[in-house]
Each structure stands twice: as structure tokens, then as C-alpha cells.
Design a protein around this motif. Sequence first.
Motif, PDB file in Angstrom:
ATOM      1  N   ILE A  23      62.180  42.009  29.305  1.00 46.27           N
ATOM      2  CA  ILE A  23      62.919  40.980  28.569  1.00 46.27           C
ATOM      3  C   ILE A  23      64.251  40.686  29.257  1.00 46.27           C
ATOM      4  O   ILE A  23      64.630  39.528  29.431  1.00 46.27           O
ATOM      5  N   ALA A  24      64.954  41.736  29.692  1.00 44.88           N
ATOM      6  CA  ALA A  24      66.230  41.532  30.391  1.00 44.88           C
ATOM      7  C   ALA A  24      66.017  40.763  31.700  1.00 44.88           C
ATOM      8  O   ALA A  24      66.771  39.831  32.010  1.00 44.88           O
ATOM      9  N   ALA A  26      63.497  38.784  32.435  1.00 45.06           N
ATOM     10  CA  ALA A  26      63.074  37.420  32.111  1.00 45.06           C
ATOM     11  C   ALA A  26      64.270  36.573  31.698  1.00 45.06           C
ATOM     12  O   ALA A  26      64.377  35.406  32.087  1.00 45.06           O
ATOM     13  N   ARG A  27      65.178  37.157  30.938  1.00 48.77           N
ATOM     14  CA  ARG A  27      66.378  36.413  30.521  1.00 48.77           C
ATOM     15  C   ARG A  27      67.144  35.941  31.758  1.00 48.77           C
ATOM     16  O   ARG A  27      67.561  34.796  31.845  1.00 48.77           O
ATOM     17  N   GLU A  28      67.307  36.827  32.737  1.00 49.17           N
ATOM     18  CA  GLU A  28      68.027  36.466  33.960  1.00 49.17           C
ATOM     19  C   GLU A  28      67.278  35.399  34.764  1.00 49.17           C
ATOM     20  O   GLU A  28      67.871  34.415  35.205  1.00 49.17           O
ATOM     21  N   TYR A  30      64.897  33.332  33.735  1.00 53.79           N
ATOM     22  CA  TYR A  30      64.838  32.069  32.999  1.00 53.79           C
ATOM     23  C   TYR A  30      66.175  31.347  33.049  1.00 53.79           C
ATOM     24  O   TYR A  30      66.223  30.121  33.103  1.00 53.79           O
ATOM     25  N   ILE A  42      59.705  38.037  37.615  1.00 55.64           N
ATOM     26  CA  ILE A  42      60.216  38.779  36.466  1.00 55.64           C
ATOM     27  C   ILE A  42      59.799  40.240  36.558  1.00 55.64           C
ATOM     28  O   ILE A  42      60.609  41.146  36.358  1.00 55.64           O
ATOM     29  N   VAL A  67      62.027  36.552  24.691  1.00 52.50           N
ATOM     30  CA  VAL A  67      63.381  36.353  25.216  1.00 52.50           C
ATOM     31  C   VAL A  67      64.163  35.408  24.310  1.00 52.50           C
ATOM     32  O   VAL A  67      65.298  35.696  23.910  1.00 52.50           O
ATOM     33  N   GLU A  70      65.447  36.630  20.861  1.00 45.60           N
ATOM     34  CA  GLU A  70      66.728  37.342  20.846  1.00 45.60           C
ATOM     35  C   GLU A  70      67.898  36.367  20.755  1.00 45.60           C
ATOM     36  O   GLU A  70      68.858  36.617  20.038  1.00 45.60           O
ATOM     37  N   ASN A  71      67.831  35.265  21.484  1.00 49.59           N
ATOM     38  CA  ASN A  71      68.897  34.256  21.410  1.00 49.59           C
ATOM     39  C   ASN A  71      69.036  33.752  19.975  1.00 49.59           C
ATOM     40  O   ASN A  71      70.145  33.648  19.446  1.00 49.59           O
ATOM     41  N   SER A  98      71.562  29.535  29.677  1.00 47.73           N
ATOM     42  CA  SER A  98      70.112  29.536  29.806  1.00 47.73           C
ATOM     43  C   SER A  98      69.486  28.149  29.741  1.00 47.73           C
ATOM     44  O   SER A  98      69.511  27.497  28.699  1.00 47.73           O
TER      45      SER A  98
END
Length: 190
Positions: A23-24, A26-28, A30, A42, A67, A70-71, A98
Motif C-alpha cells: 500500500i505504501a 502503491a501510494r508513492e 500512484y 509497485i 490506497v 486510506e485517503n 496524488s
Amino acid sequence: MPDARRPASGGPKAAARNRAALIAAAREIYAEHGLKAPLSAIARRAGVGQGVLYRHFPDRAALAAAVLEENVRQIEKAAQDTDLAGLLGVVTWHLTESAAFISVLHADGTDGGSAVPEYAVALSRRVERALRTLLPQDHPLASEPDDLMIAVGMVSGAVTGPTREHRERRARAAWRLLGVEVGPIRPSEI
């Protein structure tokens, strides 16, 4: 003859750690490349194989939903802890961080829903509900039912540029031009 089997997976702790790493990462990824970024990138950034990625997230939509979830949870939490200006600051932080989050906020399903993933429409509606909980009836963004999310979409369209600082400056300018006060642009931890 020694046992040539693979070492133990590490159990539930490793599974939770791998999921969090995915997830971390993917966040970066994305944030840098949007939701269509290669899943292999990823997995590499998370330090796991693609098999591990697919065990946790069977497809692109599942990973993106995790991901972006969480936002949205951060925004919902902020709606409980701040005023509208503060919440708009949190939303704006996500916009400047993002490209993937921007695409969710444009997912209102008005195009017939065929090109918009269902999870994106659901997440967009949750963001709108969180914002509406703090939106006074006499606020400029409350004049018409669609004004609030149109304004958020307009600001997201202004969030361009090579650095987060540049994108933040453009977002603040867009809110100012709309006559809307925005609090500190910051994340909200859940």
C-alpha cells in the motif's frame, strides 16, 4: 538431502507487513504516475514479488481501492476534528500529493458509470459527504447541489506542476479565486 522447499512465509506478521509495504509503495507510485502505473513497479518498490502482490490484491482495482480508501478515511476523520477550512486543507493536501486521488474526485458517475470504477464513485461520494457535514447552508459552495464537488474538481484541475510546493501554490490560488477559505494544507492521520 536437505529440504529444498522455500522458507516459511513468515506467517501473519509478514503478510500484514507485506500488505502495508504494498500500500505504501502503491501510494508513492500512484502519486508519481497515476492509477495506471505498472503493478510490477509497485511490487519492486515494496520489495516483494508479484505473487505476493496478487495474493493481497487480485487486481489493479483492489490495490487502488485500498490506497485510496486510506485517503478517504483521513478526510472523514478530519471532518470530525476540524472546520470546513481545515477539512479543505486536508483535501487539498491529498490533491497536491496524488494524481490518483484527483481521478477519484472526478468519479461522480455522471458519464453513465461505464468508464468509472464503482469503488471510485463510492469513494468520491464519501468525500462529498464528509465535506457537506461542515458546509454551512449560506456558504458560496452550497448555492447549488453540485457546486461543492464542481469547485473541488476545478481546484484539482489547477493542481499541476513539477513540485508539491508548486501544486500547493496553484491550489491555494484556485481556492482564492473561488472565494473559499482554506486552512493549512496538511495530511490528517487516522
